[in-house]
Design a protein around this motif. Structure first.
Motif, mmCIF file in Angstrom:
data_model
loop_
_atom_site.group_PDB
_atom_site.id
_atom_site.type_symbol
_atom_site.label_atom_id
_atom_site.label_comp_id
_atom_site.label_asym_id
_atom_site.label_seq_id
_atom_site.Cartn_x
_atom_site.Cartn_y
_atom_site.Cartn_z
ATOM 1 N N LEU A 86 -59.714 -103.746 -23.433
ATOM 2 C CA LEU A 86 -59.269 -102.425 -22.995
ATOM 3 C C LEU A 86 -57.916 -102.514 -22.286
ATOM 4 C CD1 LEU A 86 -59.821 -99.414 -22.706
ATOM 5 C CD2 LEU A 86 -61.130 -99.914 -20.615
ATOM 6 N N ALA A 87 -57.719 -103.566 -21.518
ATOM 7 C CA ALA A 87 -56.433 -103.741 -20.847
ATOM 8 C C ALA A 87 -55.303 -103.860 -21.855
ATOM 9 C CB ALA A 87 -56.482 -104.979 -19.955
ATOM 10 N N ALA A 124 -60.896 -101.622 -17.295
ATOM 11 C CA ALA A 124 -59.903 -102.566 -17.807
ATOM 12 C C ALA A 124 -59.477 -103.580 -16.751
ATOM 13 C CB ALA A 124 -58.676 -101.812 -18.311
ATOM 14 N N THR A 127 -62.281 -93.629 -22.812
ATOM 15 C CA THR A 127 -62.732 -94.861 -22.152
ATOM 16 C C THR A 127 -62.477 -94.780 -20.655
ATOM 17 O OG1 THR A 127 -60.588 -95.958 -22.507
ATOM 18 C CG2 THR A 127 -62.271 -96.222 -24.221
ATOM 19 N N ASP A 128 -63.167 -95.595 -19.909
ATOM 20 C CA ASP A 128 -63.037 -95.643 -18.462
ATOM 21 C C ASP A 128 -61.929 -96.622 -18.088
ATOM 22 O OD1 ASP A 128 -63.267 -95.731 -15.746
ATOM 23 O OD2 ASP A 128 -65.319 -96.519 -15.707
ATOM 24 N N ALA A 129 -60.815 -96.089 -17.621
ATOM 25 C CA ALA A 129 -59.668 -96.941 -17.304
ATOM 26 C C ALA A 129 -59.997 -97.972 -16.242
ATOM 27 C CB ALA A 129 -58.489 -96.079 -16.857
ATOM 28 N N ASP A 130 -60.936 -97.657 -15.356
ATOM 29 C CA ASP A 130 -61.283 -98.590 -14.281
ATOM 30 C C ASP A 130 -61.974 -99.845 -14.802
ATOM 31 O OD1 ASP A 130 -60.217 -96.861 -12.423
ATOM 32 O OD2 ASP A 130 -62.130 -95.867 -12.019
ATOM 33 N N ARG A 137 -54.671 -100.383 -23.531
ATOM 34 C CA ARG A 137 -53.985 -99.417 -22.672
ATOM 35 C C ARG A 137 -52.529 -99.808 -22.421
ATOM 36 N NH1 ARG A 137 -56.351 -95.294 -20.353
ATOM 37 N NH2 ARG A 137 -58.591 -95.000 -20.658
ATOM 38 N N HIS A 138 -52.247 -101.084 -22.349
ATOM 39 C CA HIS A 138 -50.851 -101.494 -22.181
ATOM 40 C C HIS A 138 -50.026 -101.127 -23.416
ATOM 41 C CE1 HIS A 138 -47.422 -103.823 -20.745
ATOM 42 N NE2 HIS A 138 -47.284 -104.220 -22.001
ATOM 43 N N LEU A 166 -59.252 -93.546 -27.185
ATOM 44 C CA LEU A 166 -58.903 -94.355 -26.023
ATOM 45 C C LEU A 166 -58.969 -93.525 -24.744
ATOM 46 C CD1 LEU A 166 -58.154 -97.255 -25.430
ATOM 47 C CD2 LEU A 166 -55.749 -96.662 -25.763
ATOM 48 N N GLN A 215 -50.689 -98.763 -25.505
ATOM 49 C CA GLN A 215 -50.560 -97.304 -25.493
ATOM 50 C C GLN A 215 -49.432 -96.874 -24.560
ATOM 51 O OE1 GLN A 215 -53.699 -94.908 -23.614
ATOM 52 N NE2 GLN A 215 -53.697 -93.602 -25.446
#
Length: 450
Positions: A289-290, A203, A198-201, A293-294, A195, A296
């Motif tokens: 991805l959103a 999400a 990955t590119d956080a932008d 990441r949430h 994870l 996580q």
């Protein structure tokens, strides 16, 4: 335990006020009157034991309390008992008579729930008796009371027109009553290391869900789960109820695109493990991805940084495929033999009749040349004309009721049924069953678990 970091993470959620008042503690006069007028049942129970509907609201705490003590012993007992007692009896599909109690000398000693739901199998709608919370007080066990409660629940379900009984089992109990495994839950797993790459932008932004999001969540549910075997009928009132109850407990999240359209959601389990997701949908990779990441962030806030992120979903779902296409991941399935999701036909002829719209569709492209008759537990069930895969004439296939449940869910292929030592299925029968009951990706969404 307290988790200050988690509290900060969830501040936008926890600071919200409920959109409406919590449900009333008492039932409506009409429901209470209907319960009082419900007839008694006299099943094959031990001498002195009577099984009848639980009277609401006065006996609600007895039923809910024993259920919580039996299945949720680690949870705060008083709060959990009050919550479940209130939540369940106000579900839109709850009816007086869904809770049955066993009484001895006027004392409550056990109970069982049997809810009525409509389950989709392709184009067909099957009426299902959802059996749950089968409990007996520890000092009254090993007397046949649980068996009598189960038999009563099945008979009540059969009497109101249900074709199938469905439950979540416990080891070494339900198979003897004709139940078989029919569904294994699964999830996508992504490691923290994967994870991080990955590119956080990419999400979508996430926000707390509100009751105004109910139509969007229902639309996503229908698009991603509605056509699957195991999906229960859901309308906007039920979606709002699911959402409202969780907003007041551990608010779901929604992932929205740049235009504010909801593209995914995650609903969390009622658990102390605040990172555990009960139901998740994502329409594309930014939404998936959103969600990842949430979750996580929740893991990190509760001292579980570095743990894998898990999202429940079918292996062939858009969520699973979006994740697999963009980050290293695995999809896992949990199989708990004779102790997971199990089912049995309550009436084989009724089940096949309710399945007929889907069976007809599956056979629609074949020429009608032969008649197939299922012999289920020794009783004939005619399915009508099947196709060119059979020779002219009649084909009879002998299966157990448990096998029919597996076939209806698409849980096992026809060849598996034929290979069983107690089945009587020749090659023509296998061909017919393969057309009628192909393996499918069944899925029971988390908010529909009972």
């Amino acid at each position: 335990p307290e988790h200050p970091a988690l509290d900060r993470l969830l501040a936008p959620w926890s600071s919200r006020q409920p959109d409406r008042q919590a449900p009333s503690e008492s039932l409506s006069p009409a429901r209470a009157s209907a319960m009082a007028d419900s007839p008694l049942w006299s099943p094959d129970a031990p001498a002195g034991v009577t099984i009848r509907p639980v009277r609401l609201p006065e006996e609600r705490d007895l039923f809910a309390g024993l259920s919580v003590a039996t299945f949720s012993a680690a949870a705060p007992w008083e709060a959990t008992r009050a919550f479940w007692g209130d939540y369940i009896v106000h579900l839109p599909y709850f009816r007086p008579g869904h809770w049955l109690g066993a009484f001895e000398a006027g004392e409550y000693i056990g109970g069982v729930a049997v809810y009525q739901r409509a389950m989709r199998v392709g184009r067909a709608i099957v009426s299902v008796g959802c059996i749950a919370s089968l409990t007996v007080r520890p000092d009254r066990r090993n007397r046949g009371i649980a068996s009598a409660l189960l038999a009563t629940a099945e008979e009540a379900s059969r009497g109101r027109g249900d074709a199938l009984a469905l439950l979540h089992g416990i080891p070494h109990f339900y198979r003897r009553f004709g139940y078989a495994d029919v569904f294994d839950p699964g999830w996508i797993r992504v490691t923290a290391a994967a994870l991080a790459e990955t590119d956080a932008d990419t999400a979508c932004p996430v926000r707390p869900a509100t009751l105004a999001d109910a139509p969007a969540l229902l639309e996503l549910f229908e698009a991603h789960f509605g056509g699957r075997v195991g999906a229960f009928e859901r309308d906007l009132d039920l979606q709002r109820y699911f959402l409202d109850a969780r907003i007041r407990d551990d608010c779901p999240i929604v992932a929205c695109d740049q235009d504010g359209q909801v593209r995914g959601y995650a609903i969390f389990e009622w658990s102390r493990k605040k990172w555990k997701v009960a139901e998740a949908v994502a329409a594309d990779w930014p939404a998936a991805l959103a969600l990842l990441r949430h979750v996580q962030g929740r893991l990190e806030a509760t001292g579980h940084a570095g743990d894998d992120v898990l999202l429940p979903c079918p292996a062939d779902s858009t969520l699973a495929m979006a994740v697999a296409d963009n980050v290293w991941s695995t999809h896992e399935t949990e199989h708990d033999a004779d102790a997971g999701w199990m089912a049995k036909p309550l009436d084989a002829q009724r089940l096949c009749s309710q399945l007929r719209p889907e069976l007809a569709e599956r056979l629609g492209k074949l020429s009608s040349r032969s008649t197939l008759t299922l012999i289920v537990d020794g009783l004939p069930v005619e399915l009508g004309r099947v196709g060119r895969s059979l020779a002219d004439g009649e084909c009879k296939v002998h299966v157990r009721g448990a096998d029919l449940a597996c076939l209806a869910f698409g849980y096992r292929p026809a060849s598996w049924v034929a290979a069983r030592s107690d089945a009587d299925v020749d090659s023509a029968g296998v061909a017919a069953l393969a057309v009628l009951f192909p393996p499918t990706g069944a899925w029971i969404a988390g908010t529909d678990w009972f």
